[in-house]
Design a protein around this motif. Structure first.
Motif, mmCIF file in Angstrom:
data_model
loop_
_atom_site.group_PDB
_atom_site.id
_atom_site.type_symbol
_atom_site.label_atom_id
_atom_site.label_comp_id
_atom_site.label_asym_id
_atom_site.label_seq_id
_atom_site.Cartn_x
_atom_site.Cartn_y
_atom_site.Cartn_z
ATOM 1 N N TRP A 189 -19.806 12.433 -38.515
ATOM 2 C CA TRP A 189 -20.087 11.191 -38.800
ATOM 3 C C TRP A 189 -19.669 10.260 -37.576
ATOM 4 C CZ3 TRP A 189 -24.098 11.019 -41.789
ATOM 5 C CH2 TRP A 189 -24.177 12.116 -42.989
ATOM 6 N N LEU A 190 -18.422 10.757 -37.209
ATOM 7 C CA LEU A 190 -17.819 10.035 -36.048
ATOM 8 C C LEU A 190 -18.963 10.357 -34.661
ATOM 9 C CD1 LEU A 190 -13.922 10.594 -36.146
ATOM 10 C CD2 LEU A 190 -15.439 8.415 -36.238
ATOM 11 N N ILE A 191 -19.185 11.348 -34.471
ATOM 12 C CA ILE A 191 -20.090 11.618 -33.380
ATOM 13 C C ILE A 191 -21.472 10.856 -33.230
ATOM 14 C CG2 ILE A 191 -21.418 13.636 -32.090
ATOM 15 C CD1 ILE A 191 -19.087 15.332 -32.277
ATOM 16 N N LEU A 192 -21.843 10.908 -34.698
ATOM 17 C CA LEU A 192 -23.162 10.041 -34.739
ATOM 18 C C LEU A 192 -22.997 8.656 -34.447
ATOM 19 C CD1 LEU A 192 -26.129 10.878 -35.649
ATOM 20 C CD2 LEU A 192 -25.626 9.832 -37.912
ATOM 21 N N LEU A 193 -21.692 8.190 -34.966
ATOM 22 C CA LEU A 193 -21.601 6.694 -34.765
ATOM 23 C C LEU A 193 -21.429 6.581 -33.221
ATOM 24 C CD1 LEU A 193 -18.977 5.772 -37.503
ATOM 25 C CD2 LEU A 193 -21.003 4.467 -36.774
ATOM 26 N N GLY A 194 -20.608 7.450 -32.681
ATOM 27 C CA GLY A 194 -20.276 7.249 -31.273
ATOM 28 C C GLY A 194 -21.628 7.191 -30.427
ATOM 29 N N ALA A 195 -22.572 8.136 -30.712
ATOM 30 C CA ALA A 195 -23.788 8.114 -29.964
ATOM 31 C C ALA A 195 -24.641 6.924 -30.373
ATOM 32 C CB ALA A 195 -24.563 9.147 -30.408
ATOM 33 N N ILE A 196 -24.652 6.350 -31.723
ATOM 34 C CA ILE A 196 -25.401 5.342 -31.790
ATOM 35 C C ILE A 196 -24.606 3.899 -31.122
ATOM 36 C CG2 ILE A 196 -25.812 3.491 -33.721
ATOM 37 C CD1 ILE A 196 -25.996 5.919 -35.647
ATOM 38 N N GLN A 197 -23.505 3.893 -31.077
ATOM 39 C CA GLN A 197 -22.721 2.907 -30.439
ATOM 40 C C GLN A 197 -22.985 2.896 -28.973
ATOM 41 O OE1 GLN A 197 -18.688 2.610 -31.676
ATOM 42 N NE2 GLN A 197 -18.185 1.455 -29.625
ATOM 43 N N ILE A 198 -22.957 4.055 -28.239
ATOM 44 C CA ILE A 198 -23.310 3.857 -26.880
ATOM 45 C C ILE A 198 -24.528 3.204 -26.463
ATOM 46 C CG2 ILE A 198 -23.586 5.364 -24.800
ATOM 47 C CD1 ILE A 198 -21.661 7.488 -25.833
ATOM 48 N N ILE A 199 -25.797 3.675 -27.204
ATOM 49 C CA ILE A 199 -27.058 3.031 -27.028
ATOM 50 C C ILE A 199 -27.078 1.683 -27.583
ATOM 51 C CG2 ILE A 199 -29.425 3.038 -27.560
ATOM 52 C CD1 ILE A 199 -29.619 6.028 -27.070
ATOM 53 N N TYR A 200 -26.523 1.398 -28.543
ATOM 54 C CA TYR A 200 -26.680 0.062 -29.175
ATOM 55 C C TYR A 200 -26.179 -0.862 -28.346
ATOM 56 C CZ TYR A 200 -25.479 -4.048 -32.283
ATOM 57 O OH TYR A 200 -25.447 -5.159 -32.637
ATOM 58 N N ALA A 201 -24.743 -0.574 -27.991
ATOM 59 C CA ALA A 201 -24.010 -1.905 -27.204
ATOM 60 C C ALA A 201 -24.580 -1.858 -25.811
ATOM 61 C CB ALA A 201 -22.435 -1.409 -27.216
ATOM 62 N N ALA A 202 -24.758 -0.814 -25.341
ATOM 63 C CA ALA A 202 -25.619 -0.947 -24.073
ATOM 64 C C ALA A 202 -26.869 -1.628 -23.964
ATOM 65 C CB ALA A 202 -25.978 0.490 -23.206
ATOM 66 N N SER A 203 -27.776 -1.658 -24.817
ATOM 67 C CA SER A 203 -28.987 -2.403 -24.906
ATOM 68 C C SER A 203 -28.689 -3.889 -25.418
ATOM 69 C CB SER A 203 -30.023 -1.526 -26.038
ATOM 70 O OG SER A 203 -29.541 -1.219 -26.928
ATOM 71 N N THR A 204 -27.505 -4.056 -26.211
ATOM 72 C CA THR A 204 -27.202 -5.424 -26.579
ATOM 73 C C THR A 204 -26.695 -6.144 -25.205
ATOM 74 O OG1 THR A 204 -26.731 -4.475 -28.660
ATOM 75 C CG2 THR A 204 -26.144 -6.693 -28.379
ATOM 76 N N SER A 205 -25.653 -5.246 -24.589
ATOM 77 C CA SER A 205 -25.213 -6.047 -23.406
ATOM 78 C C SER A 205 -26.293 -6.684 -22.360
ATOM 79 C CB SER A 205 -24.549 -4.875 -22.757
ATOM 80 O OG SER A 205 -24.081 -5.447 -21.395
#
Length: 498
Positions: free
Chosen positions: A279-295
């Protein structure tokens, strides 16, 4: 064994020498600033000396240990010790804090309090990185919050009170979970409390209880090293804070969360960690994409950099979740490298704000002509942030990639999916970095500001930028320096999982 209390001196010296600042005259701004910088430099030299001469690299146990009985009744010790995991963040703390006090030259309002708070933060950070007692860790963790709150609410931007309140609510609310977890681990299974890290690491818990502990610690550290969805305090805080506060926040505060994940969740609760790591890995992968596209959608320059640092923390989470040597080493390297890069980017954003008094990207443009030096350094560090080969970000993210691919724990399909998602994140990173550069520096735009704003970066700014740039390139060329610190400790941590 040497019995000189190195770590106690390193932790107590900044805050005790900083409390002498209030004896200085109220107007002596320059004196106060140089006094603070000298304290930071002396502390950095002390730590470097202690680590060079009294630290064996090949020993995974904690060294330079100190063990003094503090509160007799509660069996509470003043325990310090460092190992390969905490030596990198401690040196990073000293380095970034020294540069941040040097960067705080424009601060004139209440400068005594400002510099004292910087030194108090310094003590709290080093204390939480080097404490070997869980309750002491918690106390140092809390000591960190109050200076940040004051620095935010007094020297911030327009919405500073809002963001400071948001920061203190998130972090203090999360540290309730930390305190409950610390007391639960300390009081479990014995009549007298055992707060020692070493004895807690050998303790075994029922699985359900361990999962509850793990969730508590995970919430506490997920707020600090922002893991989605608990990251929303970070853009507000970074958008409003003074940029030397931003350097400390991005460089060190975010790393405390990741350090806590490795130190407590991996070392003390290995069974729960092997359950939670997918679940940590899943969260990390989502976070990379989400934060990059929000930025990409942020108009505010500092908020854009803040979201980029959230995106980079995703790699650390993936490295911690891939239970493998390479992955964890890559996460530690990413902790160090993003500490440098994030601090440098916030510093450059702040100095360019000092020049033109604009924070919104669509009002900027054409800054490369009046400020070529800032433009050069900003471009180089943005390249480092988007993982250009030869810079430290590239090495760290590449090794995290290798760690997730070579991990024994996951199926091939999972690994391929996660790697694919990470690769998309690495494509999104250049998009927002380069568009930020384009909106700030390129094009033609005539500012309606007096010409006095248009002086380029002075020697102080150039010195700070270059002294952050050198370790970034150095780690990128020879990353083995960081690995030689952490590799034995990482093997010792991962031996619990086999």
């Amino acid at each position: 064994m040497n019995f000189f209390p190195w770590l106690t001196i390193v932790v107590v010296f900044p805050i005790s020498a900083g409390s002498l600042i209030f004896l200085f005259p109220h107007r002596g701004n320059k004196v106060i600033r140089w006094y603070t910088i000298c304290i930071c430099l002396m502390n950095l030299l002390l730590t470097t000396y202690a680590f060079c001469y009294h630290f064996q690299l090949d020993d995974p146990l904690s060294q330079l240990t100190e063990n003094y009985k503090w509160i007799n009744f509660f069996d509470f010790y003043w325990r310090f010790g460092i190992d390969g995991l905490s030596i990198g963040p401690i040196l990073l703390t000293g380095f970034i804090t020294t540069l941040a006090t040097l960067a705080a030259q424009p601060v004139t309002r209440e400068s005594r309090l400002f510099h004292f708070l910087m030194l108090a933060m310094y003590s709290g950070q080093i204390g939480s990185f080097s404490s070997r007692d869980i309750l002491l860790f918690f106390i140092m963790w809390e000591l960190e919050l109050i200076p940040v709150y004051l620095l935010l609410s007094m020297w911030g931007g327009k919405k500073r009170l809002y963001s400071a309140t948001k920061f203190i609510l998130y972090t203090a609310g999360s540290s309730i979970f930390l305190l409950i977890g610390v007391l639960a681990i300390g009081l479990y299974g014995s009549n007298e409390p055992t707060l020692n890290f070493e004895t807690s690491a050998n303790q075994s818990y029922p699985v359900a209880l361990e999962i509850i502990f793990y969730i508590g610690f995970l919430i506490a550290f997920a707020v600090k090293s922002p893991i989605i969805p608990l990251h929303t305090w970070l853009p507000d805080t970074h958008g409003e804070a003074h940029y030397s506060t931003c350097m400390l926040l991005a460089g060190i505060l975010l790393k405390m969360g990741a350090y806590g994940l490795v130190r407590i969740n991996m070392e003390l609760l290995p069974h729960a960690h092997s359950l939670f790591s997918p679940w940590l890995i899943l969260l990390g992968a989502i976070q990379i994409i989400y934060a990059a596209s929000t930025s990409l959608g942020q108009r505010n320059l500092k908020k854009r950099i803040a979201y980029s640092s959230v995106s980079h923390m995703g790699f650390i989470i993936i490295g911690i979740g891939s239970i493998s040597d390479t992955g964890l080493n890559g996460a530690i390297l990413q902790i160090i490298s993003h500490g440098f890069i994030g601090a440098a980017l916030f510093f450059l954003a702040g100095t360019s704000y000092d020049r033109i008094r604009l924070f919104y990207l669509d009002e900027m443009g054409g800054m490369a002509i009046p400020m070529p030096k800032i433009f050069t350094v900003f471009s180089i560090l943005s390249m480092a942030s988007l993982a250009l080969p030869g810079m430290s970000g590239f090495v760290a993210e590449l090794i995290v990639f290798f760690g997730i691919i070579t991990s024994q724990k996951y199926l091939l399909m999972t690994k391929i999916l996660i790697t694919f998602v990470m690769a998309i994140g690495m494509i999104l990173t250049p998009i927002y970095s380069l568009s930020m550069l384009r909106q700030m520096f390129y094009g033609y735009k005539f500012f309606n500001t007096p010409n006095s704003f248009f002086f380029d970066s002075g020697p102080r700014e150039l010195f700070i930028s270059i002294s952050i740039l050198l370790p970034v390139i150095g780690i990128g060329i020879y990353p083995d320096f960081i690995f030689s610190l952490s590799v034995d400790k990482v093997e010792a941590i991962l031996s619990n999982f086999l």
